[in-house]
Design a protein around this motif. Structure first.
Motif, short mmCIF file in Angstrom:
data_model
loop_
_atom_site.label_atom_id
_atom_site.label_comp_id
_atom_site.label_asym_id
_atom_site.label_seq_id
_atom_site.Cartn_x
_atom_site.Cartn_y
_atom_site.Cartn_z
N ALA A 9 0.83 -1.20 0.00
CA ALA A 9 0.00 0.00 0.00
C ALA A 9 0.87 1.26 0.00
CB ALA A 9 -0.94 0.00 1.21
N LEU A 10 2.03 1.19 0.62
CA LEU A 10 2.94 2.34 0.66
C LEU A 10 3.79 2.43 -0.61
CD1 LEU A 10 4.25 2.20 4.34
CD2 LEU A 10 2.42 3.64 3.39
N ARG A 56 -0.36 7.08 -3.38
CA ARG A 56 -0.79 6.77 -2.00
C ARG A 56 0.09 7.49 -0.99
NH1 ARG A 56 -1.14 0.89 -3.54
NH2 ARG A 56 -2.97 0.94 -4.88
N LEU A 67 -1.30 10.15 1.67
CA LEU A 67 -1.01 10.08 3.10
C LEU A 67 -0.41 11.39 3.60
CD1 LEU A 67 0.39 6.46 3.22
CD2 LEU A 67 -1.60 7.28 4.49
N HIS A 111 -7.36 4.36 -4.24
CA HIS A 111 -6.20 4.47 -3.34
C HIS A 111 -6.65 4.55 -1.88
CE1 HIS A 111 -3.35 4.58 -6.54
NE2 HIS A 111 -3.87 5.69 -7.07
N GLN A 162 -7.43 1.07 -0.65
CA GLN A 162 -6.22 0.30 -0.37
C GLN A 162 -5.61 0.70 0.97
OE1 GLN A 162 -4.80 -2.22 -2.24
NE2 GLN A 162 -6.73 -2.10 -3.32
N LEU A 163 -5.59 1.99 1.25
CA LEU A 163 -5.00 2.47 2.50
C LEU A 163 -5.88 2.12 3.70
CD1 LEU A 163 -3.70 5.90 1.19
CD2 LEU A 163 -2.30 3.93 1.90
N TRP A 196 -3.59 1.95 7.16
CA TRP A 196 -2.84 3.21 7.15
C TRP A 196 -3.78 4.40 7.30
CZ3 TRP A 196 2.00 3.04 8.25
CH2 TRP A 196 2.79 1.96 7.84
#
Length: 179
Positions: free
Chosen positions: A104-105, A110, A114, A142, A145-146, A151
């Protein structure tokens, strides 16, 4: 002037404003100095304290890895976080469970998303106005996913935040990736 021409002029004016804002932001970021590591008379003060404590706890003879940080977010909220894990326990577990969180990072959008959320932009509508985050559909992809990897969490309808327990690990991950 027709309604269509009026609409086009309004859209053009809005686009000019957005481009100006992006140019100003780029100019500001280009003039900011690169962050420097925290300097202290004892560079390894945290490490020295950790080693001192390990000496007092023989059960952690193989060592401990820690994530620690204290900061104030741009919105004024304080965040302090510390966690540690014995290295023996870390080396004995299957790391593949963390693959999704790392994946994810692994996308530049993304990471940018963040950064914006951490900087105080929480509403989907505000995030959608940031051109570098893509279309609304891409933005939602996105965000999903986070959220799925922990996250980010939804803090209300159309609003997102980074959980306090993820702020310091996120920042240390970014810091650790710098060369």
């Amino acid at each position: 002037m027709s309604d269509q021409e009026t609409t086009l002029r309004e859209e053009l004016s809005e686009l000019r404003g957005r481009v100006s804002a992006l140019e100003a932001a780029a100019e500001r970021s280009a003039t900011l100095p690169a962050p420097e590591p925290l300097q202290d008379h004892d560079t390894f003060w945290a490490l020295n304290e950790l080693q001192s404590r390990l000496h007092d706890h023989p059960s952690t003879v193989d060592g401990v890895v820690m994530t620690v940080g204290s900061l104030t977010l741009p919105d004024g909220a304080p965040v302090a976080w510390q966690e540690g894990l014995a290295t023996a326990a870390m080396l004995e577990t299957d790391w593949s469970d963390q693959a999704a969180a790392f994946a994810a990072l692994g996308h530049p959008v993304r990471l940018e998303l963040l950064r914006h959320i951490l900087s105080g932009v929480h509403a989907t509508a505000e995030l959608a106005q940031i051109a570098s985050l893509g279309t609304t559909g891409q933005l939602h992809h996105h965000l999903r996913q986070l959220v799925a990897t922990g996250w980010v969490r939804q803090s209300g309808r159309g609003s997102y935040e980074i959980p306090a327990a993820r702020v310091v690990p996120l920042l240390t991950s970014v810091m650790s990736a710098q060369r």
